[in-house]
Design an enzyme around this catalytic site. Sequence first.
Site, PDB file in Angstrom:
ATOM      1  N   GLY A 116       0.854  -1.194   0.000  1.00 44.50           N
ATOM      2  CA  GLY A 116       0.000   0.000   0.000  1.00 44.50           C
ATOM      3  C   GLY A 116       0.885   1.237   0.000  1.00 44.50           C
ATOM      4  O   GLY A 116       0.543   2.250   0.598  1.00 44.50           O
ATOM      5  N   THR A 132       1.469   3.403  -2.175  1.00 42.59           N
ATOM      6  CA  THR A 132       0.979   4.647  -2.784  1.00 42.59           C
ATOM      7  C   THR A 132      -0.306   5.112  -2.093  1.00 42.59           C
ATOM      8  O   THR A 132      -0.937   6.063  -2.537  1.00 42.59           O
ATOM      9  CB  THR A 132       0.697   4.454  -4.298  1.00 42.59           C
ATOM     10  N   GLY A 133      -0.680   4.430  -1.032  1.00 41.47           N
ATOM     11  CA  GLY A 133      -1.963   4.740  -0.376  1.00 41.47           C
ATOM     12  C   GLY A 133      -1.875   5.915   0.584  1.00 41.47           C
ATOM     13  O   GLY A 133      -0.800   6.454   0.871  1.00 41.47           O
ATOM     14  N   ASP A 134      -3.054   6.241   1.060  1.00 40.32           N
ATOM     15  CA  ASP A 134      -3.247   7.394   1.923  1.00 40.32           C
ATOM     16  C   ASP A 134      -2.460   7.299   3.239  1.00 40.32           C
ATOM     17  O   ASP A 134      -1.817   8.256   3.671  1.00 40.32           O
ATOM     18  CB  ASP A 134      -4.753   7.417   2.233  1.00 40.32           C
ATOM     19  N   LEU A 135      -2.524   6.138   3.856  1.00 35.36           N
ATOM     20  CA  LEU A 135      -1.855   5.957   5.155  1.00 35.36           C
ATOM     21  C   LEU A 135      -0.341   6.180   5.023  1.00 35.36           C
ATOM     22  O   LEU A 135       0.289   6.842   5.842  1.00 35.36           O
ATOM     23  CB  LEU A 135      -2.146   4.554   5.694  1.00 35.36           C
ATOM     24  N   ASP A 150      -3.145  -0.116  16.976  1.00 33.73           N
ATOM     25  CA  ASP A 150      -4.244   0.738  17.415  1.00 33.73           C
ATOM     26  C   ASP A 150      -3.573   2.081  17.662  1.00 33.73           C
ATOM     27  O   ASP A 150      -2.866   2.249  18.654  1.00 33.73           O
ATOM     28  CB  ASP A 150      -4.861   0.202  18.710  1.00 33.73           C
ATOM     29  N   HIS A 151      -3.774   3.016  16.745  1.00 36.35           N
ATOM     30  CA  HIS A 151      -2.930   4.221  16.806  1.00 36.35           C
ATOM     31  C   HIS A 151      -3.176   5.032  18.078  1.00 36.35           C
ATOM     32  O   HIS A 151      -2.349   5.837  18.470  1.00 36.35           O
ATOM     33  CB  HIS A 151      -3.074   5.073  15.535  1.00 36.35           C
ATOM     34  N   LYS A 174      -0.560   7.466  21.367  1.00 36.20           N
ATOM     35  CA  LYS A 174      -0.715   8.862  21.818  1.00 36.20           C
ATOM     36  C   LYS A 174      -0.089   9.046  23.190  1.00 36.20           C
ATOM     37  O   LYS A 174      -0.192   8.178  24.060  1.00 36.20           O
ATOM     38  CB  LYS A 174      -2.205   9.244  21.852  1.00 36.20           C
ATOM     39  N   GLU A 188     -15.832  13.747  17.865  1.00 39.89           N
ATOM     40  CA  GLU A 188     -15.219  14.350  16.668  1.00 39.89           C
ATOM     41  C   GLU A 188     -16.185  15.304  15.983  1.00 39.89           C
ATOM     42  O   GLU A 188     -17.381  14.997  15.870  1.00 39.89           O
ATOM     43  CB  GLU A 188     -14.865  13.264  15.649  1.00 39.89           C
ATOM     44  N   HIS A 238     -10.189   1.450  19.858  1.00 39.76           N
ATOM     45  CA  HIS A 238      -9.615   2.550  20.647  1.00 39.76           C
ATOM     46  C   HIS A 238     -10.219   2.629  22.047  1.00 39.76           C
ATOM     47  O   HIS A 238      -9.509   2.731  23.047  1.00 39.76           O
ATOM     48  CB  HIS A 238      -9.824   3.893  19.943  1.00 39.76           C
TER      49      HIS A 238
END
Length: 500
Positions: A20, A22-25, A189-190, A194, A228, A252
């Site tokens: 991936g 070329t992908g967004d992430l 799990d981003h 944090k 959000e 999350h």
Amino acid sequence: METGDRNGDDIMSAILVIFGGTGDLTHRKLMPALYNLVLDKLLPENFAVVAVGRRDKTEDEYKKDIYDSVNKHSRNKIDAAIWHKLQNMIHYYQFDFTNMEGFQGLKEYLNQLDQTAGTEGNRVFYLAVAPEYFETIVHGIQISDMANKEGAWSRLVIEKPFGKDLMTARKLNNKILEVFPEKSIYRIDHYLGKEMIQNIMVLRFCNSIFESIWNNKFIDNVQISLTEKLGVGTRGGYYEHSGAMRDMIQNHIIQILTLVAMEPPTNLKTDSIRTEKQKVLEAIEEITPEFLRDNVVFGQYGPGIIDGEPVPGYRQELNVPRDSSTETFVALKLHINNFRWAGIPFYIRTGKRLAKSSAEIVIQFKDLPNILYFKDEEIQEPNLLVLRIQPNVGVFFQFNTKDFTSHHGIVPTKMDTSSFQPMQGNTPEAYERLIYDILRGDATLFSRWDEVEAAWTVADRLIAYREQKKSSFPNYDAGSMGPVRSFELLAKDGRKWWHV
Ligand code: BG6
């Protein structure tokens, strides 16, 4: 060979293979994170990135695209010398990963690169692709025998969603286990990257004033809110099959819940921590029909106004059916039936297109008896400890003091160590820490299979309930704080959502 927890820097040398590429992430998160890791001198000397993509591009064209993305998304401005270092590490490998024969070619390419990059056969395979390709890629790695190099290690990094329910998650997991052992699987799990999420354990276990009262004798209730302002934007196609339950709660929020509620681990080893988190999940109260009826609120946003601008409702978003019954909001109350938490409600809330974007954990402490003060009509403000995850990062604490301006008044004093960090400012962005940990072989900030399994067991029951329930969506306006029933959920217990 996998060496387990906390390897020394000496064995960080590796090729990071990004499916991936070329992908967004990759553009928005991974490459900017790598740039900052180079800047902070946290990448090994012997390191290469192989971006795998379907698109027909020369390596120079690819690097030019990546330069633009890093320029746009990095928390630090691009410095020519640092970029030069990073771009020397980047390689573009064009191939369609649905074509199984291509994996052999990739394997040979990586083996050759080992010679020039000094990466010693170590591999990180990062699946930055749509979830429907996870199994295909793992299968390709398996049949080309790419993950088994004598004297070297291989790790698999997999983004969420890990399955779409318990059954598909198990199937995916079984496939992966044919190729990678559990300790080599890094389920991202981003949120765990944090700063304030990592701080939960430090605050709890390095401060006697907190840990000694962190239980049902002193705490009245716990609130976890991830709200959000953003809608689903261009992700309607994905979100329609995900909803807030799969998008936020199953991962999350459940991760945050376990960190807030877990017992102190015996040490800081990955498995000791994960085992304590897992016990919290096992202690979540049984999800009965009564629980579902009384403790769960689903919502979906209709049109409304955010920051003075009109925004469409969920059903008007791109790739969303006009009669969609997908939830964009969930509020729920649950109990953790163990010695520490019995009787204490945990209120959880998440939603899109709400009045504010914020992630916070509120610990509300019990009131003292109103015998000396707060008699008659006076209201005692509770002690509140708020762990501010974003956009403010830090700790807020509220306690009562004498009002110096009057003879006998009492006022809540607010102490706030947090500061506004819209991009989490100069604290390392989540992916930097996560990539660094993967290279070091430290899986503490990643989910273990039994955690994922337990989280799906809870989530599946709630999702099944939402699916069989006739929804009367939309039931909240964009720009509000969600459905009225979410407020009633607390009001019927004599409580309210805190916004401090
Ligand atoms: C992602 C969800 O995992 O988390 C998104 O898929 C959500 O829908 C995002 O917007 C929220 O993350 P953050 O870091 O912006 O709070």
